[in-house]
Design a protein around this motif. Structure first.
Motif, PDB file in Angstrom:
ATOM      1  N   LEU A   1       1.987  11.116   1.491  1.00 43.35           N
ATOM      2  CA  LEU A   1       1.263  10.472   2.591  1.00 43.35           C
ATOM      3  C   LEU A   1       1.710   9.026   2.771  1.00 43.35           C
ATOM      4  N   LYS A   2       2.024   8.364   1.670  1.00 42.30           N
ATOM      5  CA  LYS A   2       2.465   6.968   1.761  1.00 42.30           C
ATOM      6  C   LYS A   2       3.864   6.848   2.360  1.00 42.30           C
TER       7      LYS A   2
ATOM      8  N   ARG B   1      -7.140   9.649   4.482  1.00 44.74           N
ATOM      9  CA  ARG B   1      -6.805  10.540   3.359  1.00 44.74           C
ATOM     10  C   ARG B   1      -6.249   9.745   2.180  1.00 44.74           C
ATOM     11  N   ILE B   2      -5.418   8.743   2.450  1.00 47.69           N
ATOM     12  CA  ILE B   2      -4.877   7.891   1.380  1.00 47.69           C
ATOM     13  C   ILE B   2      -6.013   7.162   0.661  1.00 47.69           C
TER      14      ILE B   2
ATOM     15  N   LEU C   1      -0.690  11.900  -2.377  1.00 51.21           N
ATOM     16  CA  LEU C   1      -0.692  10.460  -2.140  1.00 51.21           C
ATOM     17  C   LEU C   1       0.730   9.933  -1.966  1.00 51.21           C
TER      18      LEU C   1
ATOM     19  N   PRO D   1       1.631   5.487  10.096  1.00 50.04           N
ATOM     20  CA  PRO D   1       0.346   5.975   9.590  1.00 50.04           C
ATOM     21  C   PRO D   1      -0.727   5.991  10.680  1.00 50.04           C
TER      22      PRO D   1
ATOM     23  N   THR E   1      -7.067   7.813  -3.238  1.00 50.53           N
ATOM     24  CA  THR E   1      -7.042   6.666  -4.146  1.00 50.53           C
ATOM     25  C   THR E   1      -8.382   6.514  -4.860  1.00 50.53           C
TER      26      THR E   1
END
Length: 95
Positions: A52-53, A65-66, A49, A58, A70
């Motif tokens: 990816l952030k 996926r995020i 996470l 994005p 989450t």
């Protein structure tokens, strides 16, 4: 109101040595392995996470996926054991 240990005049402790049977040793090992696995899974999800952030542009796949990670982190660790069936296996008898 109950006193904390620091507020009590004396502190007592008990030191106990146990000698588990072979079945109990297996059960203890299985439980510690399962808890380590769950910790590592959740730590891996947090790590994924985080990275990816940091993606600058994005795309839908990253956003999906995020959102998935989450949601998985909001659920209890039992959700991980539902995915990995071996965590639910009760194959050792403690006798």
């Amino acid at each position: 109101m109950a006193k904390t240990m620091a507020q009590l005049p004396y502190h007592y402790g008990v030191k106990v040595r146990v000698f588990p049977s072979t079945g109990q040793k297996r059960l203890i090992k299985r439980n510690s392995d399962a808890s380590r696995f769950i910790y590592n899974e959740m730590n891996g999800m947090n790590n994924d996470l985080f990275w990816l952030k940091k993606v600058k542009t994005p795309i839908t796949l990253v956003l999906k996926r995020i959102a998935d990670l989450t949601e998985r982190l909001k659920k209890a660790s039992t959700a991980i054991s539902n995915i990995h069936g071996w965590l639910n296996f009760i194959g050792y008898r403690c006798i």
